[in-house]
Design a protein around this motif. Structure first.
Motif: not given
Length: 389
Positions: A1-10, A29-40, A56-61
């Motif tokens: 898995m490369g750098q996962p793209r994660v959307a934060l709908l919060i 910061r602590e786990r360094s998962p390499g995420w690219i986060s999408f937050f608005r 087109d991403g890999e995960g959503i919170i």
């Protein structure tokens, strides 16, 4: 898995949402998962963003707030974590333990001598209904009853929380009907602020005639009220951290859990809106105040009796009748609550904590702690650290 793209709908307009984001940030910061986060940046009741439907991403919170949001996210083929829990969903969900919120509220108000109670909720909000149900049940188990604000569910286009501002006069009329020295649990801090304003216009003094406790510990809201609002502090940062940790595992192929995960609140942050002891017996009230102010300085029951200036037998008998346990029990209880906070919030050794809370030794503190909480201080610290991470 490369750098996962994660959307934060919060949302970021409230302390709870900002704390969720802080927990997610801490994980990154602590786990360094390499995420690219999408937050608005968005408010709590803003419409669902259209861009997520074709994203087109890999995960959503997300905090799933609306039926539209629910339907769109349920159609996703990528992992989704819900940290709102408004709807029962076939998705991983993490939320505040609202029964623990109610338990902390009941203990706080009862320990301060209140014998009349009320709940002011947000009609139609599931988290408010859950807090009210548990608050009422826990009070009834102690032999108390609970009044509630008579209200109708607001129209769909009205934001439910702000609806309290639209019925201010009804709130003013309601608080005037409450018995003297009523302890009120507000469903959240905004509702608590509305209540304090209603009490002011009703000519009722807070906390002398009505004490008000909020939930969420939003410092902006709590400190803007007059008097400042006491509040149950939820641990939204821990929820955010756990949601990020779970999403990271799911994006790596782990199986999604189906059981709702609940996170305990941190405790009650006492400000002036409940900083009173609603006890008519002045001697008992003074004894409680002395204990709460000086228990961790090593005082004992004899010190309290001497400061109050009454006979030991008379004071101890009345104290037990009013409070339900002895002077010594109250001293130990206050010390142990401080021990619990220090275990959670600091890395101090058990011996250091014992000295800071008035115990003669770490061994005695440990024995008393386990008797009250059914776990050792070390187990408490380990459990809360695991819950937070």
């Amino acid at each position: 898995m490369g750098q996962p793209r994660v959307a934060l709908l919060i949302e970021s307009s409230r302390e709870y949402g900002r704390a969720l984001l802080a927990g997610i940030t801490r994980f990154m910061r602590e786990r360094s998962p390499g995420w690219i986060s999408f937050f608005r940046d968005r408010g709590i009741h803003e419409d669902f963003p259209d861009w997520i439907q074709d994203w087109d991403g890999e995960g959503i919170i997300a905090r799933i707030e609306t039926p539209t949001m629910r339907e769109v996210l349920l159609r996703q083929t990528i992992p989704v974590i819900d940290v709102r829990c408004r709807y029962p969903l076939d998705l991983p969900q993490i939320d505040t333990d609202d029964r623990e919120v109610a338990r902390l509220a009941v203990e706080h108000l009862v320990e301060r001598g209140f014998r009349h109670f009320a709940f002011a909720g947000v009609k139609g909000a599931n988290w408010s209904d859950t807090r009210e149900r548990n608050f009422r049940q826990l009070l009834e188990e102690r032999g108390f009853s609970c009044l509630t604000v008579p209200s109708e569910e607001p129209p769909p286009l009205v934001v439910r929380e702000s609806y309290g501002n639209r019925v201010h006069e009804e709130l003013v009329a309601w608080v005037r009907t409450l018995p003297h020295s009523t302890g009120i649990l507000a469903a959240n801090d905004l509702r608590g602020q509305q209540l304090i304003n209603a009490c002011r216009d009703a000519g009722l003094r807070v906390p002398r005639e009505v004490a008000i406790l909020g939930v969420d510990n939003d410092p902006l809201i709590c400190d803007l009220t007059e008097p400042p609002l006491s509040s149950v502090a939820c641990d939204a940062e821990a929820i955010g951290f756990q949601a990020a940790e779970l999403l990271d595992r799911l994006m790596r192929g782990a199986k999604a859990p189906r059981q709702l995960r609940l996170v305990s609140p941190r405790g009650v942050v006492v400000r002036r809106s409940t900083d009173i002891f609603a006890i008519e017996d002045l001697g008992v009230a003074r004894a409680i105040r002395l204990i709460h102010d000086h228990a961790c300085e090593g005082i004992n029951a004899s010190d309290v009796v001497r400061e109050v200036g009454e006979s030991r037998q008379a004071l101890t008998e009345r104290f037990r009748r009013v409070v339900g346990h002895s002077l010594k029990d109250e001293i130990v209880r206050v010390r142990l609550e401080r021990v619990q906070r220090l275990l959670i919030e600091t890395d101090a050794s058990l011996q250091t904590i014992a000295r800071q809370t008035g115990f003669s030794s770490g061994e005695y503190m440990g024995t008393a702690f386990k008797r009250r909480y059914c776990e050792t201080p070390g187990e408490c610290r380990q459990r809360t650290r695991e819950e937070g991470t």
